[in-house]
Scaffold this active site. Structure first.
Site, PDB file in Angstrom:
ATOM      1  N   GLU A   1      -3.400   4.047   6.232  1.00 15.73           N
ATOM      2  CA  GLU A   1      -3.534   3.822   4.827  1.00 15.73           C
ATOM      3  C   GLU A   1      -4.331   5.112   4.151  1.00 15.73           C
ATOM      4  OE1 GLU A   1      -4.921  -0.250   3.457  1.00 15.73           O
ATOM      5  OE2 GLU A   1      -5.571   0.690   1.647  1.00 15.73           O
TER       6      GLU A   1
ATOM      7  N   SER B   1     -10.173   0.577   3.515  1.00 11.81           N
ATOM      8  CA  SER B   1      -9.382   0.339   5.014  1.00 11.81           C
ATOM      9  C   SER B   1      -8.663   1.814   5.605  1.00 11.81           C
ATOM     10  CB  SER B   1      -8.065  -0.568   4.778  1.00 11.81           C
ATOM     11  OG  SER B   1      -8.884  -1.991   4.225  1.00 11.81           O
TER      12      SER B   1
ATOM     13  N   ARG C   1       0.782  -1.063   0.162  1.00 12.22           N
ATOM     14  CA  ARG C   1       0.105   0.091  -0.039  1.00 12.22           C
ATOM     15  C   ARG C   1       0.779   1.397   0.064  1.00 12.22           C
ATOM     16  NH1 ARG C   1      -1.761  -3.277  -1.651  1.00 12.22           N
ATOM     17  NH2 ARG C   1      -3.579  -4.356  -0.874  1.00 12.22           N
TER      18      ARG C   1
HETATM   19  C1  LIG Z   1     -15.280   0.962  -1.302  1.00 12.25           C
HETATM   20  C2  LIG Z   1     -13.612   0.793  -1.042  1.00 12.25           C
HETATM   21  C3  LIG Z   1     -12.799  -0.308  -1.287  1.00 12.25           C
HETATM   22  C4  LIG Z   1     -11.314  -0.346  -1.350  1.00 12.25           C
HETATM   23  N1  LIG Z   1     -10.962  -1.486  -1.433  1.00 12.25           N
HETATM   24  C5  LIG Z   1      -9.476  -1.518  -1.704  1.00 12.25           C
HETATM   25  C6  LIG Z   1      -8.527  -2.581  -1.681  1.00 12.25           C
HETATM   26  O1  LIG Z   1      -9.300  -3.542  -1.654  1.00 12.25           O
HETATM   27  N2  LIG Z   1      -7.411  -2.633  -1.990  1.00 12.25           N
HETATM   28  C7  LIG Z   1      -6.690  -1.401  -1.956  1.00 12.25           C
HETATM   29  O2  LIG Z   1      -5.630  -1.267  -2.052  1.00 12.25           O
HETATM   30  N3  LIG Z   1      -7.369   0.016  -1.857  1.00 12.25           N
HETATM   31  C8  LIG Z   1      -8.643  -0.207  -1.728  1.00 12.25           C
HETATM   32  N4  LIG Z   1      -9.352   1.021  -1.387  1.00 12.25           N
HETATM   33  C9  LIG Z   1      -8.965   2.445  -1.301  1.00 12.25           C
HETATM   34  C10 LIG Z   1      -8.641   3.036  -2.802  1.00 12.25           C
HETATM   35  O3  LIG Z   1      -9.600   2.578  -3.677  1.00 12.25           O
HETATM   36  C11 LIG Z   1      -7.161   2.761  -3.303  1.00 12.25           C
HETATM   37  O4  LIG Z   1      -6.329   3.398  -2.583  1.00 12.25           O
HETATM   38  C12 LIG Z   1      -7.157   3.679  -4.771  1.00 12.25           C
HETATM   39  O5  LIG Z   1      -5.806   3.059  -5.299  1.00 12.25           O
HETATM   40  C13 LIG Z   1      -7.086   5.183  -4.525  1.00 12.25           C
HETATM   41  O6  LIG Z   1      -7.195   5.581  -5.943  1.00 12.25           O
HETATM   42  P1  LIG Z   1      -7.782   7.092  -6.231  1.00 12.25           P
HETATM   43  O7  LIG Z   1      -7.497   7.317  -7.755  1.00 12.25           O
HETATM   44  O8  LIG Z   1      -9.099   7.010  -5.649  1.00 12.25           O
HETATM   45  O9  LIG Z   1      -6.782   7.999  -5.383  1.00 12.25           O
HETATM   46  P2  LIG Z   1      -6.947   9.261  -4.367  1.00 12.25           P
HETATM   47  O10 LIG Z   1      -7.564   8.792  -3.345  1.00 12.25           O
HETATM   48  O11 LIG Z   1      -7.522  10.222  -5.164  1.00 12.25           O
HETATM   49  O12 LIG Z   1      -5.413   9.286  -3.964  1.00 12.25           O
HETATM   50  C14 LIG Z   1      -4.699   8.592  -3.277  1.00 12.25           C
HETATM   51  C15 LIG Z   1      -3.367   8.871  -3.309  1.00 12.25           C
HETATM   52  O13 LIG Z   1      -2.532   9.049  -4.413  1.00 12.25           O
HETATM   53  C16 LIG Z   1      -2.282  10.189  -4.972  1.00 12.25           C
HETATM   54  N5  LIG Z   1      -2.656  10.413  -6.378  1.00 12.25           N
HETATM   55  C17 LIG Z   1      -3.956  10.127  -7.138  1.00 12.25           C
HETATM   56  N6  LIG Z   1      -3.703  10.487  -8.245  1.00 12.25           N
HETATM   57  C18 LIG Z   1      -2.458  10.830  -8.554  1.00 12.25           C
HETATM   58  C19 LIG Z   1      -1.703  11.031  -9.797  1.00 12.25           C
HETATM   59  N7  LIG Z   1      -2.348  10.995 -10.737  1.00 12.25           N
HETATM   60  N8  LIG Z   1      -0.454  11.458  -9.411  1.00 12.25           N
HETATM   61  C20 LIG Z   1      -0.095  11.487  -8.276  1.00 12.25           C
HETATM   62  N9  LIG Z   1      -0.605  11.302  -7.143  1.00 12.25           N
HETATM   63  C21 LIG Z   1      -1.727  10.826  -7.379  1.00 12.25           C
HETATM   64  C22 LIG Z   1      -2.932  11.428  -3.934  1.00 12.25           C
HETATM   65  O14 LIG Z   1      -2.408  12.574  -4.033  1.00 12.25           O
HETATM   66  C23 LIG Z   1      -3.023  10.585  -2.790  1.00 12.25           C
HETATM   67  O15 LIG Z   1      -1.887  10.518  -1.927  1.00 12.25           O
HETATM   68  C24 LIG Z   1     -10.757   0.800  -1.386  1.00 12.25           C
HETATM   69  C25 LIG Z   1     -11.733   2.316  -1.291  1.00 12.25           C
HETATM   70  C26 LIG Z   1     -13.010   2.122  -1.082  1.00 12.25           C
HETATM   71  C27 LIG Z   1     -13.759   3.361  -1.209  1.00 12.25           C
END
Ligand SMILES: Cc1cc2nc3c(=O)[nH]c(=O)nc-3n(C[C@H](O)[C@H](O)[C@H](O)COP(=O)(O)OP(=O)(O)OC[C@H]3O[C@@H](n4cnc5c(N)ncnc54)[C@H](O)[C@@H]3O)c2cc1C
Length: 280
Positions: A273, A203, A154
């Site tokens: 996380e 999480s 993560r």
């Molecule tokens: C219902 C639910 C279930 C989930 N299950 C899982 C799971 O099973 N496994 C898991 O690993 N995670 C899980 N997550 C967490 C989440 O989905 C992941 O961490 C996901 O990869 C985050 O992606 P995001 O685009 O939404 O990033 P964001 O939440 O927008 O950002 C996360 C981080 O990445 C950075 N970031 C985002 N995009 C960029 C970019 N283009 N360039 C530079 N930095 C960037 C942001 O600054 C921040 O630090 C879950 C979340 C939810 C709501």
């Protein structure tokens, strides 16, 4: 920012810009650099807790960068804004395996790479050949190999002052029916365990080595505890949910309580996380 996060929490940003393409992104970054305006990058907002004071400067959202191309047999180049769901459905149609672990994981590719998102079936680390980013310090692009991204559980070494633009993923041939079966299995398992209905960001804490954050939080009696509309979910103690108008301060109070109780009773220091950004 509550409109741009799955937790539906967060104060206002001074400006929120969804860049349509790399040229627009470079122009925004150059302008912010020239004006001395701070920049914060977000993806799908599915792992974010934005504090109640919001975010000063410009929030750069990459969710509108949406190119996805199969460039060779097993090789796919995908933009940061492509949703993990769209990526998985496309490679499934192309009969390419390797991304089954994304079944039910929300968010975008950019956030997935930064977080090294994954499940028990795998993580981005397993399929990523290289990552292309734009440096917020000078507007130049950089390409990193998988090793240089230093993916860990993560997390990654992709710097906070870079915007991830795209990634090259190397997959392998796998029949459509087989991919669908594996993904359906993962989705069914998730459905059983995950809280339903309320807004959340997955999480809250990383699992400590050899244990589960959910087990530890449950054991200190926090399940079902509420601060305002924020709740430690009765369905899964490592998921804190927003029943409507929770503030970041409410969530952070629950986070602090969980950390303190688990440390006191188990001697384990829980690590977030979620990414917390913005001002109080
Ligand atoms: C219902 C639910 C279930 C989930 N299950 C899982 C799971 O099973 N496994 C898991 O690993 N995670 C899980 N997550 C967490 C989440 O989905 C992941 O961490 C996901 O990869 C985050 O992606 P995001 O685009 O939404 O990033 P964001 O939440 O927008 O950002 C996360 C981080 O990445 C950075 N970031 C985002 N995009 C960029 C970019 N283009 N360039 C530079 N930095 C960037 C942001 O600054 C921040 O630090 C879950 C979340 C939810 C709501």
């Amino acid at each position: 920012m509550r409109r741009h996060t799955t937790l539906k929490i967060g104060g206002p940003a001074d400006a929120y810009i969804e860049a349509r393409d790399t040229n627009m992104l470079v122009a925004i970054v150059q302008w912010c650099l020239a004006e001395g305006i701070p920049m914060t990058t977000v993806g799908g907002g599915s792992n974010l807790l934005v504090r109640d004071g919001g975010i000063r400067g410009v929030v750069i959202a990459t969710r509108a960068l949406r190119n996805l191309e199969r460039v060779r047999d097993n090789v796919v180049v995908v933009d940061a804004g492509v949703s993990t769901g769209k990526l998985l459905s496309s490679v499934t149609k192309w009969e390419l395996g390797g991304l089954e672990f994304l079944g039910g994981v929300p968010g975008s590719v950019g956030g997935g790479l930064v977080m090294n998102a994954g499940t028990y079936l795998g993580e981005f680390k397993d399929v990523t050949t290289s990552v292309r980013s734009l440096r917020l310090t000078d507007g130049e692009t950089v390409t990193r190999t998988n090793e240089e991204c230093k993916f860990v559980y993560r997390g990654s070494a992709l710097p906070v002052d870079e915007v991830v633009l795209s990634a090259t993923l190397t997959l392998w041939p796998r029949p459509l029916a087989e991919i669908k079966e594996v993904v359906a299995g993962l989705r069914a398992r998730r459905k059983e365990r995950e809280p339903k209905g309320a807004n959340n960001a997955g999480s809250v804490f990383k699992n400590p080595e050899g244990d589960y954050a959910g087990r530890l939080i449950e054991s200190v009696g926090l399940k079902g505890t509420r601060v305002g509309a924020a709740e430690c979910s009765p369905a899964h103690a490592n998921w804190f949910v927003n029943h409507g108008d929770a503030k970041a301060a409410d969530m952070l109070a629950l986070v602090a309580e969980a950390k303190a109780k688990v440390l006191a009773e188990h001697g384990v220091e829980l690590v977030l996380e979620w990414k917390c950004i913005g001002e109080d």
